[in-house]
Design a protein around this motif. Structure first.
Motif, mmCIF file in Angstrom:
data_model
loop_
_atom_site.group_PDB
_atom_site.id
_atom_site.type_symbol
_atom_site.label_atom_id
_atom_site.label_comp_id
_atom_site.label_asym_id
_atom_site.label_seq_id
_atom_site.Cartn_x
_atom_site.Cartn_y
_atom_site.Cartn_z
ATOM 1 N N PHE A 1 0.833 -1.199 0.070
ATOM 2 C CA PHE A 1 0.040 0.006 0.134
ATOM 3 C C PHE A 1 0.645 1.381 0.095
ATOM 4 N N ALA A 2 0.562 2.170 -0.884
ATOM 5 C CA ALA A 2 1.391 3.524 -1.149
ATOM 6 C C ALA A 2 0.400 4.708 -0.528
ATOM 7 N N LEU A 3 0.629 5.435 0.390
ATOM 8 C CA LEU A 3 -0.195 6.550 0.806
ATOM 9 C C LEU A 3 0.220 7.410 -0.137
ATOM 10 N N THR A 4 -0.602 8.199 -1.130
ATOM 11 C CA THR A 4 -0.143 9.150 -2.075
ATOM 12 C C THR A 4 -1.074 10.505 -2.218
ATOM 13 N N ASP A 5 -0.202 11.511 -2.454
ATOM 14 C CA ASP A 5 -0.954 12.564 -3.033
ATOM 15 C C ASP A 5 -0.813 12.789 -4.523
ATOM 16 N N GLY A 6 -0.400 11.637 -5.269
ATOM 17 C CA GLY A 6 -0.429 11.758 -6.612
ATOM 18 C C GLY A 6 0.990 11.973 -7.099
ATOM 19 N N ASN A 7 1.964 12.332 -6.297
ATOM 20 C CA ASN A 7 3.269 12.698 -6.728
ATOM 21 C C ASN A 7 4.220 11.972 -5.815
ATOM 22 N N LEU B 1 5.242 4.376 1.832
ATOM 23 C CA LEU B 1 5.009 2.849 1.906
ATOM 24 C C LEU B 1 4.455 2.198 2.944
ATOM 25 N N LEU B 2 3.519 1.425 3.339
ATOM 26 C CA LEU B 2 3.165 0.771 4.458
ATOM 27 C C LEU B 2 3.721 -0.510 4.410
ATOM 28 N N PRO B 3 3.997 -1.258 5.706
ATOM 29 C CA PRO B 3 4.675 -2.548 5.485
ATOM 30 C C PRO B 3 3.902 -3.721 4.523
ATOM 31 N N PRO B 4 4.739 -4.256 3.699
ATOM 32 C CA PRO B 4 4.009 -5.220 2.989
ATOM 33 C C PRO B 4 3.598 -6.329 3.917
ATOM 34 N N ALA B 5 2.272 -6.689 3.233
ATOM 35 C CA ALA B 5 1.349 -7.866 3.703
ATOM 36 C C ALA B 5 1.247 -8.737 2.930
ATOM 37 N N GLN B 6 0.693 -10.120 3.575
ATOM 38 C CA GLN B 6 0.208 -11.061 2.617
ATOM 39 C C GLN B 6 -0.951 -11.490 3.262
ATOM 40 N N ASP B 7 -2.191 -11.419 2.299
ATOM 41 C CA ASP B 7 -3.394 -11.903 2.540
ATOM 42 C C ASP B 7 -3.571 -13.379 2.373
ATOM 43 N N HIS B 8 -4.519 -14.041 2.722
ATOM 44 C CA HIS B 8 -4.842 -15.532 2.513
ATOM 45 C C HIS B 8 -6.473 -15.471 1.952
ATOM 46 N N ALA C 1 1.859 -8.702 8.599
ATOM 47 C CA ALA C 1 2.703 -7.832 8.282
ATOM 48 C C ALA C 1 3.843 -7.550 9.264
ATOM 49 N N PRO C 2 5.010 -7.076 8.842
ATOM 50 C CA PRO C 2 5.604 -7.100 7.485
ATOM 51 C C PRO C 2 5.822 -8.513 7.018
ATOM 52 N N ALA C 3 5.434 -9.016 5.776
ATOM 53 C CA ALA C 3 5.616 -10.252 5.229
ATOM 54 C C ALA C 3 7.269 -10.336 4.842
ATOM 55 N N PRO C 4 8.041 -11.110 4.910
ATOM 56 C CA PRO C 4 9.256 -11.277 4.644
ATOM 57 C C PRO C 4 9.486 -11.642 3.193
ATOM 58 N N LEU C 5 8.446 -12.172 2.416
ATOM 59 C CA LEU C 5 8.498 -11.950 1.117
ATOM 60 C C LEU C 5 8.893 -10.623 0.276
ATOM 61 N N VAL D 1 -1.818 -3.768 8.925
ATOM 62 C CA VAL D 1 -0.812 -2.852 8.269
ATOM 63 C C VAL D 1 -0.846 -1.421 9.351
ATOM 64 N N VAL D 2 -2.107 -0.924 9.469
ATOM 65 C CA VAL D 2 -2.470 0.287 10.205
ATOM 66 C C VAL D 2 -2.174 0.134 11.563
ATOM 67 N N PRO D 3 -2.073 -0.943 12.416
ATOM 68 C CA PRO D 3 -1.966 -0.891 13.658
ATOM 69 C C PRO D 3 -0.249 -1.048 13.946
ATOM 70 N N LEU D 4 0.501 -0.902 12.929
ATOM 71 C CA LEU D 4 1.872 -0.915 12.562
ATOM 72 C C LEU D 4 2.483 0.467 12.442
ATOM 73 N N ILE D 5 1.364 1.472 12.303
ATOM 74 C CA ILE D 5 1.708 2.738 12.161
ATOM 75 C C ILE D 5 1.722 3.450 13.551
#
Ligand code: AMP
Ligand code: GLY
Length: 435
Positions: A196-202, A206-213, A232-236, A296-300
């Motif tokens: 996930f990237a939190l972005t203003d368009g420019n 980046l938030l920690p990479p996660a793996q879903d199932h 998260a973060p996923a070692p992958l 991911v959000v709890p890791l902020i």
């Protein structure tokens, strides 16, 4: 800062939980919310599709920031409507949300900007689809162009799957207008990663990479669901993979959207498959993932509300933003029958106990409180998240706490995070007293 969160799932329970912790957030509302969001925010009975009512409410309460959870209002243009009333809202415009709302649009952008994604063919009708699939070796994937609640990708491994897909799309009309165009794409082998990237368009964070199932059963068996658990973060997501994803995917997408005159603001969800050491794009979403948000959000650590507001204002401010170096795991408990027809109205026990624990965080999704009991109302009922110093402890603790919750027909996967831990599955005999 007064904030309104729109949506009613586990994702929104998490967003509200996080925002409630921010000193700068003085009032917090959720529309329509659920029994979980009610613990941290005031629920407002306005459906997410009722833009006029939402705008009126925001005006009345003088809300400073609205955060949109689900994709449908984004694709339907909620951001454009709010902006036309000079209201600040976090999320992409209707045009920019086409990255999720039209797979054909996303694919064409990726082709133009040389972004790795599975090779594909676009089919306009049944004859076109049959021509393409007639002599195509299995496996491959058929996807409908538009929104399909996460159920629009059909993996075709044999003749039976193909016949089922053709029936669903053209006879049963299961996807309606979303299937006006259909994609046939190559099957990519590899593990999935959500970035996930939190972005203003420019600029972006980046938030920690996660793996879903995604599949309903252990070892990725059974049909796709919205997601049955995450970590998260996923070692992958090694630093090398993340660097490649930034250089070859995120920056080109943001540039491409700017050049198309539709700068992308909000959260850009990159659904990736790591194939032979390279990140390939499976899909983009225009919103936070569910259940990835629950890890991911709890890791902020700090600055979340400020970042969302600054993006809504058009200029990302990341000075106060800080991430934790810990791990999070979330196991989803679902109703019997999900992702098909599922049961509702089952009494849930153990939720209060979980709220009292210092370690587990329940993020309620399909849950209501009738004044006496918590009752199931959805397919994905709730998630149990644990944050810890190790992934191993986060995963095993989450499983221990899952044992506290009970309802008739409770189903959960027992292998969440196990691939990263190089273990098989969790068994109840491993469950210690988690209290
Ligand atoms: P999508 O709706 O595009 O997110 O796809 C849903 C799920 O289908 C993904 O999360 C993958 O598990 C699977 N999938 C989609 N496209 C592919 C592909 N090209 N190769 C392998 N699996 C895929
Ligand atoms: N967890 C998958 C999604 O949010 O689309």
């Amino acid at each position: 800062m007064k904030v309104l969160v729109i949506g009613s799932g586990g994702r929104e329970s998490t967003l509200v939980w996080k925002l409630a912790q921010a000193e700068e957030v003085t009032e917090l509302y959720c529309a329509p919310g659920n029994a979980g969001t009610a613990c941290y925010a005031e629920n407002v009975e306005i459906p997410e599709s009722e833009f006029d009512q939402l705008i009126e409410f925001v005006g009345e309460k003088e809300i400073d920031l609205t955060v949109v959870g689900p994709e449908q209002p984004l694709v339907d243009g909620i951001v454009d409507r709010f902006v036309s009333h000079n209201l600040k809202i976090f999320g992409p415009t209707q045009n920019a949300a086409r990255l999720e709302g039209s797979k054909v649009f996303a694919k064409q952008l990726m082709s133009e900007y040389d972004i790795r994604t599975a090779p594909y063919v676009i089919c306009e009708d049944r004859t076109g689809l049959e021509e393409v699939t007639n002599s195509k070796p299995f496996p491959y994937v058929i996807k409908v162009d538009g929104l399909a609640a996460g159920k629009g990708a059909l993996v075709i491994r044999n003749e039976e799957d193909l016949a089922g897909a053709v029936f669903a799309i053209y006879e049963e009309n299961r996807f309606g207008d979303a299937a006006k165009a259909v994609l046939v794409e190559e099957f990519l082998e590899g593990e999935e990663l959500s970035l996930f990237a939190l972005t203003d368009g420019n600029d972006y964070i980046l938030l920690p990479p996660a793996q879903d199932h995604k599949r309903i059963f252990d070892y990725d068996e059974g049909p796709n669901t919205g997601g049955m658990g995450a970590y998260a973060p996923a070692p992958l997501g090694t630093p090398e993979i993340i660097k490649k994803a930034e250089e070859r995917i995120i920056r080109p997408v943001l540039k491409g959207m700017q050049e198309r005159g539709m700068p992308y603001r909000g959260v850009l969800y990159c659904g990736l498959i790591i194939h032979e050491g390279e990140p390939w794009v499976v899909e983009f979403n225009a919103r936070f993932g569910d259940p990835e948000t629950q890890v991911v959000v709890p890791l902020i650590k700090s600055g979340f509300a400020d970042v969302l507001l600054s993006i809504a204002e058009g200029h990302l401010k990341k000075e106060r933003f800080e991430l934790s170096d810990r791990y999070a795991a979330c196991v989803i408990l679902a109703s019997k029958g999900y992702p098909g027809v599922y049961e509702k109205g089952k009494v849930i026990t153990g939720i209060e106990e979980l709220y009292k624990s210092s370690k587990a965080i329940p993020f309620l999704a399909g849950v209501k409180h009738d004044g006496t009991h918590y009752l199931t109302t959805g397919g994905r009922v709730l998630g149990v998240t644990v944050i810890s110093n190790s992934l191993n402890d986060a995963v095993y603790s989450a499983y221990n706490y899952v044992q506290i919750i009970n309802f008739d027909g409770k189903h959960y996967r027992t292998d969440i995070g196990m691939r990263a831990l190089k273990k098989g599955r969790f068994s109840e005999s491993e469950s210690m007293s988690a209290r």
